[in-house]
Structures are given as structure tokens and as C-alpha cells.
Design an enzyme around this catalytic site. Sequence first.
Site, short mmCIF file in Angstrom:
data_model
loop_
_atom_site.label_atom_id
_atom_site.label_comp_id
_atom_site.label_asym_id
_atom_site.label_seq_id
_atom_site.Cartn_x
_atom_site.Cartn_y
_atom_site.Cartn_z
N HIS A 167 11.94 -3.36 18.93
CA HIS A 167 13.23 -2.83 19.33
C HIS A 167 13.04 -2.09 20.66
O HIS A 167 12.02 -1.40 20.85
CB HIS A 167 13.80 -1.85 18.29
CG HIS A 167 13.84 -2.41 16.90
ND1 HIS A 167 14.83 -3.27 16.48
CD2 HIS A 167 13.01 -2.24 15.86
CE1 HIS A 167 14.61 -3.60 15.21
NE2 HIS A 167 13.50 -2.99 14.81
N SER A 215 3.72 -11.54 6.09
CA SER A 215 3.82 -10.39 6.97
C SER A 215 5.08 -10.46 7.82
O SER A 215 5.83 -11.45 7.79
CB SER A 215 2.60 -10.33 7.89
OG SER A 215 1.41 -10.50 7.14
N CYS A 255 -0.11 -8.10 4.71
CA CYS A 255 -0.71 -8.02 3.38
C CYS A 255 -1.86 -9.01 3.34
O CYS A 255 -1.71 -10.14 3.78
CB CYS A 255 0.30 -8.36 2.30
SG CYS A 255 1.63 -7.16 2.11
#
Length: 265
Positions: free
Chosen positions: A121, A116, A144
Site C-alpha cells: 500500500h 502465503s 507458512c
Amino acid sequence: VKDPNPKITVHGFNNLTKSLSFNIYDICYAQTEEQREAYIDYIDEMYNAERLTQILSDVVKIIGANILNIARQDYEPHGASVTMLIAEHEVTDSEANNEESPGPLPDTIVAHLDKSHVTVHTYPESHPHDGVSTFRADIDVSTCGLISPLKVLNYLIHSFDSDIVTIDYRVRGMTRDVDGTKHYIDHDINSIQNFLTEDTQNGYQMIDVNVYQENIFHTKMLLKEFDINNYLFGAGSDEFDDKELADIRERLQTEMLEIFYSRNM
């Protein structure tokens, strides 16, 4: 009695990708150019790459994953980014808690992530004409395997001063069970709201826009409590007369409503 929610035994690896996009906005009023610059400097210091790395590291710790790689950067003139690649040891069925219930706060470790990544940001900005300054942080958690990233929401909301929160969650791809039947989601979900604590739910006005047949879920959150003193940067309410305070309040609430409803008023 037949189990209404039987566990899926997959053939090989669980290939479902669960993606969470989480946006928070912090709003304030900075009257003078000097105060606006000070606010941006404060945000850059408060949420610099080092601090963001610590927040994401705490997320990884909560979900029991291992950090494989970290890339981070402070930008000029403002903003920062951090990206982590993470992996986990094999997850057992007992560890894979995907119930539609609130995830943990920072002091609890309950789950693991698989192959993963997590990213953040930041975008600080200031409006010179009306004194309104807005800070936005975008966080993405993609997993996943067995675990849903929705379990990290409570920690992230409490890691920032969140006036508005926008959450998108989508399960993509498919996995097969041992009989070859394809499955496009492996856990029950009615609303993202059900993964938030009761205190968080009570503190925000919330709207859902869900496309259940496509496994797409969207929740918007707007902080209910509005104390003008919490929004004045570098000044107190006693420094303004009643008319000025009413005007500032209107500017701030308009900014928040426009972001919440995604349209200008």
C-alpha cells in the site's frame, strides 16, 4: 560430534507463520504548490498499481512461488494497493535455506513460499507549510512453512528510494516434531540486519529492538548519505542561497529523524 543445529523433522505440515512488515519512506523538498503537486503526480505514476504489481511479481519470482490471485487498485486522489495470494510446490530441505544471511537481489531465485500472501500500500503526502513531502510504502509478506520472508528484503530495499526503512519480523504459532515436541521457531536469527547485504548495512544507520523470547524482531534504518541535490524536487541547489539551503536541509533532516525515532522534535 553432535550437530549443534540439528534439522527438525516435523509431524505433518509446518504450521509456523512468519510475518514480515516492511515500511519505506522517501523524503523530498518541493518549494511551490505546483512542485508539490508535481511530486505527488510523479509518485503516483512511479508507484502505480501496475508498477507495484510488477515489484511484487518479481518478489514472487525470486522466491519461486506461484501467483494464485491478484487484486490491485489505484486510488483517488492518491495512492495504490496490490494484494497477491501465492502458493508453491513442495519444498525440500535442500531448498529451504533459512540461514541468517543476506537474501538475493532480483536476478537470483533461491527459495519457495508456501500458502502465503504479499501486499503493498502506498501513501504519498505533502506538507504545504514547510515544503517537505513524504512518500511511504507498506509491504507485508506472510508465509507458512519452511521459508522465511526475510530473504526478500534486499530486493525490496533496492526497488524503492529508501531514506528510512522500518522492518518488523515475527514468527507466530507452533509446529510439532515427530516426537510431539512443540517448536515455536525453526531457524536461527540474531538480528534482521544479518539478512541485509554488507553494502546495505554500511549505507544505513541502524537500531535493533528485539524480544527474543517472543520471536519478535525490529530494525530501523536511516540513510547515512545526505546530498541536498537528491532531495530537491523540480529545482537545483543553485536556485537557493546558502541560508535557504541550510533551512531546507534542517527541515528535511528533522523530518527524517522524527520518522526514524517515531517522535516529534
